[in-house]
Write a protein that holds these residues in place. Structure first.
Motif, short mmCIF file in Angstrom:
data_model
loop_
_atom_site.label_atom_id
_atom_site.label_comp_id
_atom_site.label_asym_id
_atom_site.label_seq_id
_atom_site.Cartn_x
_atom_site.Cartn_y
_atom_site.Cartn_z
N ILE A 71 21.74 37.99 21.83
CA ILE A 71 21.30 39.29 21.34
C ILE A 71 19.85 39.53 21.74
O ILE A 71 19.47 40.60 22.19
CB ILE A 71 21.45 39.37 19.80
CG1 ILE A 71 22.92 39.47 19.45
CG2 ILE A 71 20.66 40.53 19.24
CD1 ILE A 71 23.20 39.84 18.04
N GLU A 110 20.18 33.01 21.07
CA GLU A 110 21.27 33.98 20.99
C GLU A 110 21.17 35.01 22.10
O GLU A 110 20.09 35.40 22.51
CB GLU A 110 21.22 34.68 19.64
CG GLU A 110 21.68 33.78 18.52
CD GLU A 110 21.01 34.12 17.23
OE1 GLU A 110 20.49 35.24 17.11
OE2 GLU A 110 20.99 33.26 16.33
N PHE A 126 28.21 43.45 24.52
CA PHE A 126 29.00 43.74 23.33
C PHE A 126 28.09 44.43 22.34
O PHE A 126 27.07 43.87 21.93
CB PHE A 126 29.56 42.45 22.72
CG PHE A 126 30.63 41.83 23.56
CD1 PHE A 126 30.31 41.07 24.67
CD2 PHE A 126 31.96 42.03 23.26
CE1 PHE A 126 31.30 40.52 25.46
CE2 PHE A 126 32.96 41.48 24.05
CZ PHE A 126 32.62 40.73 25.15
N ARG A 127 28.48 45.62 21.96
CA ARG A 127 27.63 46.35 21.02
C ARG A 127 28.12 46.09 19.61
O ARG A 127 29.19 46.52 19.23
CB ARG A 127 27.65 47.83 21.35
CG ARG A 127 26.85 48.05 22.62
CD ARG A 127 26.97 49.43 23.17
NE ARG A 127 26.18 49.48 24.41
CZ ARG A 127 26.39 50.36 25.36
NH1 ARG A 127 27.33 51.28 25.21
NH2 ARG A 127 25.65 50.34 26.43
N THR A 128 27.34 45.36 18.85
CA THR A 128 27.73 45.00 17.49
C THR A 128 26.71 45.56 16.51
O THR A 128 25.66 46.05 16.91
CB THR A 128 27.79 43.48 17.31
OG1 THR A 128 26.45 42.98 17.41
CG2 THR A 128 28.63 42.82 18.38
N ASP A 129 27.04 45.44 15.23
CA ASP A 129 26.11 45.90 14.19
C ASP A 129 24.78 45.18 14.29
O ASP A 129 23.73 45.74 14.02
CB ASP A 129 26.72 45.65 12.80
CG ASP A 129 27.93 46.54 12.58
OD1 ASP A 129 28.09 47.48 13.38
OD2 ASP A 129 28.69 46.29 11.64
N VAL A 177 24.85 42.29 22.29
CA VAL A 177 24.96 40.93 22.80
C VAL A 177 25.11 41.01 24.31
O VAL A 177 26.11 41.53 24.81
CB VAL A 177 26.18 40.22 22.19
CG1 VAL A 177 26.28 38.81 22.73
CG2 VAL A 177 26.10 40.22 20.68
#
Lengths: 335, 841, 329
Positions: free
Chosen positions: B298, B296, B15-18, B22
């Motif tokens: 990330i 996490e 999941f590409r988040t700000d 992830v």
């Protein structure tokens, strides 16, 4: 419980609200500083005439007596007489103007809902791409624009410069052809009525359309993220079917709530639109009444506006119950 | 001989988040054989749900399947190759099905799904029938009318009574368990080869969960359906799975047959997970929680991802990132690090594995046992045994979490074992809290207008006024002794939380006495009550919702002291001290709740409760929102605190394993009433009330070798607005007392009832040739009853269901004492126990 | 990006992505700073802030120094252009555009009105009225509405019943009609307009805060405070109000925009600010008679209203997104 039962209950809930509305209006108008009789009889009247008028209108009675009498009269549909219109019954005057305003409201809501729902769904479907941004900016401008200004601009462009549509007035589609300028048949009346209706409907509908587009979009996005939509996807239902079937009905619930809220804005907007386009509806009536300080007429129109609003909200609530089975079964307020 | 249905290879879903990428699923490989139930297990955040959804490409942005292959029979569902560069343009396999193909050919038809929350999974504005028929019509080549017939048939099959009529009902008219049955009917209606089930029983009560598990096992066998079963519950795994893959931080760390996983555990994480869960079937000597929290996704730790929490971590674990290799002494080739993932395709299930225990295993269970841990021989080249163990300081600094969830300072001296034996209280002491005939009714409607009901016959105005009450707590009496932990257990809606709140007068009781240390709380004024609150505190279920997000932890802990004017001038010192007592850092004083994990927040709650030196703490499901490993930490802390401060607990839970682990005595609630109260050991070893028995038998045991015998409970908990007459449990009771007039034994009566129900449901079993043997293995009952049954059997065999049913109900209509009389509380044996059941009166 | 995910309605669900929400949460310090950071990141709300800043600045400057621009000139009647000492012309178009009255000059960048007054100067002075009325009316309505709603929601029972009936009835009269009725009774002055608009604003906030309080009241941390023996008063001020206030903040920002629109509508109908004091709505009302000869006169005041209201709407939307990331589109 059945839907009928639900409607019955909602109707019953309206009674105290309307009672309160009548009370608020009565108190408001009766707290006017100065002597209302002087306005009733005019500045030239002598003391005897004033006393006579006071007795005639029951104004020599204490406030609560007048309140009870007014309530009783209103309950029978009697809102008194209008000074400005030479003693015509307020109810009669209102009923003459009401269809005009209702036509305007109906047409603008049809326009607004009819365009906002597809726009909102389309924006949700194309989330975060160019079309969506355009729809969001447009609806932002829509909710921020004064509607009467939209009316002025429309008149400038379409009536004066374009000379395409009439700048003022409204013709009822059911009017007698003989009473309409240049009309010989029913068809002529209908086209004239339509051409008169277009600009005011856009003027009044802009705000509603923008507000409904916004809620339609966000509500659709929320529904599309629900588990049951995910499940439909997992069972191979196509996005098209999901939008049209699984998600559509659910997404309209918050939209209905917003339409209910918009009802109050729309009624205020009707006053402005009728002023801009010189339409003889309820809005113009209340402005005339205020200018002429015709208090019976002010009270009557105010209460009627409230009745129209409350009934409008009732219609929305019933629609809500029709869509959402959880409401009409009375098992609580749903989610 | 291998019959592989689904192959997953090196699947990555990110999941590409700000905040960064992830890596929710980060390189997992597994297979599912035909007819097999594969469990995908892990704690929250392990990536198991994302993995399950990735299989059918049901991933929404910002999630992307960046790499991997998913092959279902001959179809390539996912075929993406990323190469070395994570952010580079990936190559798509041309063979991969298009969105349209996967939608039309795979989803629903070949692979079906069941989600966790049955409430959210059905569309509230369509009837159940509409939804079922639509899905069936879409995925099977049948007409609309046929689809409807199939829907009715499937609903009947999953045990929905009056299926035909229920088709027109909306989802909100079904209970949670029934909704999950509908979803199961939907899954099987399309006759898929594979069902992906994402925590399908997590939202359900144990008794309902047991019913659903039995149903699924039955259906899966009947239709030869494979399952990918996502769960966090080791008990469910042991119950239903053939093979298990354990996930940690996006990776599969161990994969084995269910028996190997539980009894020949190869990965320290699996080991730790199993060690941290309390058992319902026996006492466990101290839970060993997993240290720390899951990092996490990330920024997963370097090397082995589990090393930050692993008790066996060594230097080598920081260096090399282990892949999943065979650890059962099978294929040696898999030691080749880079090829080991691909190797899974080659070595197949042919290699012999050490399933030496002789458990009856299916062919598929011979699949290889894999683990990703350097301690195993397969990883000899990593040099684990040669490298130095990480000392504590080092592993602390390596931990990204750095918020250690270690044992509380005061209780760290390894006294967890001692804590378990419990029973430090004196059973003959005067009760600290004594509850007598406590009732709490809620008004079921909001205001006057909501009570109005449209009613044509009501007179001049067509409305009538109804007043309905929810009888949440209905006449409960018990004592709590100083220093004990009293467990309060029951299914959702039984009134246990209301009872807890009423005890402390967070809600005012409708009637009854609550005597706390000689003083009746029910009679105190508001201000007097407020002052008494110093002595009794509450710990809530949801560690997040019970902390004001706008206050710092320090302010939260100090608030009760302030309210009671305690520790004037030294509140901060006291708060810091308390934070350490419950196993947090004194430095956490200035932090906000959202900066903590769930387990840590629950510790803050404990610190707040302790701040005013209470005697009594009510804990309302304090660990049910936590993962198993964290739950163990909190439970151990609570035990230690009880010892240190001499606390008395009322511990409410729906989880009987937890109750068994922490409580001295246990009270069982059903529909607002107490049905049984006994010492923990007596209750668990020899439950008396049929409900307690059913409840105990429903809990899945986290051990595949223990087979449980479920006492079947039919149906759902009735509404507390109109509770059943007599014994409230009689509508679901498997062993009612026989009506006196019929002269039947209790057991015979049960058999007759089972038979009557089968006839009413028109179950084919009741019409089969061997129906008599099925329902009456010991022969028909004597007398009239026997004759009636005899005639009903022959009617049923002829298909005259209606006649059979009416004949039976005519004869067996007599109400038993269970339906007519409220049972008294009795002490059936010499033990200190009370039971509310007619069998003992 | 790989087109592997084929769901077109791609809605990120933090719950489903596991650690995302957690990661975001733990790095922040407090919620307020988080909200501010979010606001700054959002370019739309930045634009909103700039617009509001500019409008407020103009309003402040003209309040501090009423003669900043030629107020006399802008506000006074000029019955005939011949009486105009500055020699201005009526209904001039903006710079560089020609109409039957002449060509626009830099002396009157946006042109002149029907009395030869500078449109720009009148717009500038109209700002003060718009902003003032918008802020004051919203402030009064919010304060009263919040108090009534909080009391009503927290105590419940008959207090709640009575207050709710009252508020519902206020709400049942369309707000423009209600203000008109109020002004017909008490007078057409600006002060009455403010009071009237405030009254129509009350129900908006009462409903909002009440629903918030009803849910916050049931939060476990409120129960926890009760269980700990904290006094009601402390609970209301330390837990209930602070935790209910975020949506009120958002709504007040949006409501300023709404109220500016209402006040402009009232001026347009002839209620509120009376000539010669300049106000945007009234300028539009006057422009109606000159739409053919100088349409520009109708355009500028409308644009001024539009820009100001957009500013408040942008900020309000941005605040909502920042406070509750899930509502984000």
């Amino acid at each position: 419980m059945t839907t009928t039962g639900y409607i019955g209950r909602r109707l019953l809930q309206i009674v105290p609200v309307l009672l309160f509305v009548v009370t608020v209006t009565f108190v408001l108008i009766n707290s006017i500083p100065g002597d209302p009789v002087r306005i009733l009889v005019g500045p030239a009247a002598d003391a005897a005439a004033i006393e006579a008028a006071r007795a005639k209108y029951g104004l020599d009675q204490p406030l609560y007596v007048r309140y009870v009498r007014y309530l009783a009269a209103v309950a029978t549909g009697d809102f008194g007489t209008s000074i400005h219109y030479g003693g015509v019954a307020v109810t009669e005057k209102i009923l003459e103007r009401l269809p005009v305003t209702l036509l305007l409201l109906a047409s603008s809501f049809t326009l607004a809902i009819g365009s906002a729902i597809p726009l909102g769904i389309f924006a949700a479907k194309n989330r975060n791409n160019g079309y969506d941004h355009l729809a969001r900016v447009t609806s932002l401008i829509g909710v921020s624009t004064p509607s009467f200004w939209v009316g002025l601009l429309l008149i400038i462009v379409f009536a004066y410069y374009g000379d395409l549509l009439p700048p003022s007035g409204l013709v009822m589609p059911w009017a007698d052809p003989a009473s309409v300028d240049g009309a010989t048949s029913r068809l002529d009346v209908l086209t004239t009525a339509a051409s008169h209706l277009i600009l005011p409907s856009i003027t009044l509908g802009t705000l509603q359309m923008a507000a409904i587009t916004r809620i339609e979009r966000s509500s659709m996005l929320e529904v599309l993220n629900k588990d049951y939509v995910q499940l439909a996807r997992a069972y191979g239902v196509s996005e098209r079917t999901i939008l049209r079937r699984q998600a559509f009905k659910n997404a309209q619930l918050p939209v209905l709530t917003v339409i209910g809220i918009q009802m109050t804005t729309a009624l205020g907007g009707a006053v402005l639109t009728e002023t801009v386009f010189n339409i003889n509806g309820m809005g113009n009536l209340i402005i005339t009444a205020v200018r002429a300080q015709d208090y019976q007429l002010i009270m009557g129109t105010t209460i009627f506006f409230a009745i129209v609003f409350v009934l409008g909200v009732l219609v929305v609530d019933v629609l809500y119950a029709v869509i959402d089975p959880r409401i009409s079964y009375g098992g609580g307020a749903g989610e | 001989m291998s019959d592989t249905l689904l192959t997953v290879r090196d699947l990555h879903t990110h999941f590409r988040t700000d905040a960064g990428t992830v890596r929710a699923v980060d390189g997992i490989s597994f297979e599912v054989q035909r007819g097999e139930v594969l469990g995908l297990v892990g704690e929250s955040g392990a990536g198991k749900s994302v993995a399950a959804r990735s299989l059918m490409r049901l991933i929404d942005a910002p999630g992307v399947i960046v790499n991997g292959e998913v092959r279902f029979e001959d179809d390539l569902l996912v075929g993406v190759e990323r190469g070395d560069d994570l952010d580079g343009e990936p190559r798509q396999d041309p063979e991969m099905l298009s969105s349209r193909e996967i939608r039309e050919r795979i989803r629903g038809r070949e692979i079906a799904m069941i989600f966790q929350d049955p409430t959210e999974s059905l569309n509230p504005v369509f009837t159940v029938g509409e939804q079922l028929s639509e899905i069936i019509g879409l995925n099977r080549d049948v007409s609309a009318a046929e689809a409807k017939d199939i829907a009715v048939e499937r609903l009947r099959e999953v045990g929905i009574p009056e299926a035909e009529r229920r088709m027109d009902d909306y989802p909100h008219e079904f209970s949670g368990g029934m909704r999950q049955r509908v979803l199961i009917a939907m899954a099987f209606a399309c006759e898929p080869s594979l069902v992906i089930a994402d925590e399908p029983t997590t939202a359900l009560d144990v008794t309902v969960e047991a019913q659903i598990l039995d149903l699924v096992k039955d259906l899966a066998a009947r239709y030869d359906t494979s399952f990918v079963w996502v769960t966090h519950d080791m008990g469910v795994v042991a119950e239903i799975c053939d093979r298990v893959a354990v996930m940690y931080l996006g990776e599969i760390v161990e994969q084995a047959t269910v028996d190997d996983l539980f009894h020949d555990t190869k990965h320290p994480y699996t080991e730790a997970l199993l060690g941290s869960i309390p058992r319902p079937d026996r006492d466990v000597d101290g839970l060993s929680p997993i240290e720390g929290i899951m990092p996490e996704a990330i920024n997963p730790p370097q090397g082995c991802r589990f090393h930050t929490r692993c008790p066996h971590a060594r230097e080598a674990c920081l260096q090399s990132h282990p892949d999943a290799r065979r650890v059962d002494g099978g294929d040696k080739d898999s030691r080749d690090a880079s090829a080991s993932v691909a190797a899974s395709a080659d070595d197949g299930p042919t290699t012999a594995s050490n399933t030496a225990d002789g458990t009856a295993l299916t062919e598929v269970a011979a699949a290889p046992h894999r683990a990703a841990c350097l301690r195993n021989d397969a990883f000899a080249e990593a040099g684990y045994w040669e490298s130095a163990p990480l000392d504590d300081a080092e592993s602390e600094s390596a931990s990204t979490a750095a918020e250690s969830e270690s044992e509380p300072a005061s209780a760290s001296a390894g006294d967890t074992d001692a804590a378990v034996t419990g029973s430090t209280f004196d059973p003959n002491a005067d009760p600290l809290l004594s509850v007598r005939d406590l009732r709490k009714y809620f008004d079921a409607s909001d205001g006057f207008l909501d009570r109005l009901r449209f009613d044509r016959d009501a007179g001049p105005l067509p409305f009538s006024v109804e007043r309905e009450h929810v009888r949440a707590v209905d006449g409960v009496s018990f004592d709590i002794l100083p220093g004990e932990t009293l467990g309060l257990v029951g299914e959702s809606g039984c009134g246990k939380s209301t009872l807890a709140r009423t005890l402390l007068r967070l809600v005012d009781p409708t009637s009854g006495d609550i005597v706390f240390d000689g003083e009746n709380l029910a009679e105190l004024s508001k201000e007097e009550l407020r002052k008494r609150r110093k002595r009794m505190q509450f710990v809530f279920q949801d560690p997040q919702a019970s902390l004001d997000p706008r206050m710092t932890v320090g302010e939260i802990v100090e608030e009760p002291m302030q309210a009671h004017g305690l520790y004037e001038g030294n509140r901060e010192g006291r708060a810091r001290e308390l934070l350490e007592t419950v196993g947090l850092d004194a430095d956490h004083y200035n932090r906000y709740p959202h900066q903590f994990s769930g387990g840590q927040r629950q510790r803050v709650n404990l610190a707040r409760a302790l701040s005013v030196d209470p005697d009594f703490i009510v804990c309302d499901e304090p660990t049910s929102a936590l993962d198993a490993s964290v739950q163990a930490q909190v439970l151990n802390t609570m035990k230690a605190l009880q010892e240190e401060f001499g606390l008395t607990y009322l511990f409410i839970s729906h989880d009987l394993s937890v109750i068994r682990h922490v409580c001295d005595r246990v009270a069982v609630m059903y529909l607002g009433e107490l049905v049984e109260l006994a010492d923990k050991d007596d209750l668990f070893e020899s439950p008396k009330h049929p409900y307690t028995r059913a409840l105990l038998s429903s809990i899945p045991v986290p051990d595949p070798r223990v087979s449980r015998e479920t006492v079947p409970l039919s149906g759902d908990v009735p509404s507390p607005i109109h509770p059943p007459s007599g014994c409230r449990f009689h509508t679901r009771c498997p062993s009612l007392v026989a009506p006196a007039e019929l002269d039947l034994g209790d057991e015979e009566w049960d058999r007759v009832r089972r038979f009557v129900r089968a006839v009413q449901r028109e179950s084919p079993d009741a019409a089969a040739d061997d129906a008599r043997a099925t329902y009456f293995p010991d022969g028909l009952p004597a007398g009239d009853a026997g004759t009636t049954v005899e005639r009903a059997l022959s009617l049923a065999a002829d298909g005259a269901w209606r006649d059979a049913a009416s004949l039976l109900t005519e004869t067996f209509v007599e109400p038993s004492v269970c339906t007519s009389e409220v049972p008294a509380l009795e002490s059936p044996d010499e033990l200190d126990r009370i039971v509310s059941c007619h069998h003992y009166s | 990006m790989v087109p592997v995910s084929d769901s077109t309605a791609a809605v990120g669900d933090s719950a489903r992505t596991g650690g995302v929400a957690d990661a975001d949460e733990r790095s922040a310090v407090s919620r307020t700073s988080q909200v501010l950071r979010q606001l700054k990141r959002n370019s739309a709300s930045r634009v909103g802030l700039y617009v509001i800043g500019l409008v407020t600045l103009v309003a402040l400057l003209t309040t501090i120094d009423a003669d900043l621009l030629d107020y006399q000139f802008a506000a006074t009647f000029w019955y005939h252009p011949e009486n105009d000492p500055a020699g201005s012309t009526i209904l001039l178009p903006p710079v560089g555009i020609e109409n039957s009255f002449g060509t626009g000059t830099w002396a009157h960048p946006l042109g002149t009105d029907h009395r030869g007054r500078d449109v720009l100067v009148r717009l500038v002075y109209g700002t003060r009225i718009a902003v003032q009325v918008g802020l004051i009316a919203t402030g009064i309505g919010m304060t009263i509405g919040t108090l009534v709603g909080a009391v009503s929601g927290y105590y419940g029972g008959w207090v709640d019943d009575v207050l709710q009936r009252f508020v519902e009835s206020l709400y049942a009269i369309p707000f423009l009609i209600l203000v008109i009725a109020i002004m017909s009774a008490f007078g057409k002055e600006l002060g009455i307009a403010i009071v009237g608009v405030s009254i129509t604003t009350i129900p908006v906030f009462t409903r909002l805060i009440r629903s918030q309080v009803l849910s916050v009241r049931e939060m476990e941390y409120v129960e926890a405070a009760k269980a700990a023996g904290v006094r009601d008063r402390h609970i209301i001020f330390r837990h209930i109000i602070p935790n209910s206030f975020a949506p009120v903040l958002v709504q007040s920002t949006l409501q300023v925009g709404v109220n500016i629109l209402i006040v402009a509508s009232l001026s347009f109908l002839g209620f509120g600010v009376q000539p010669p004091t300049p106000s945007w709505g009234q300028m539009l009302a006057h422009s109606r008679q000159y739409m053919i000869v100088n349409p520009w006169f109708s355009i500028w005041p409308g644009l001024a209203i539009l820009a100001t209201v957009i500013g408040f709407n942008l900020l309000g939307d941005g605040l909502r997104d920042a406070i509750d990331p899930r509502s984000n589109d």
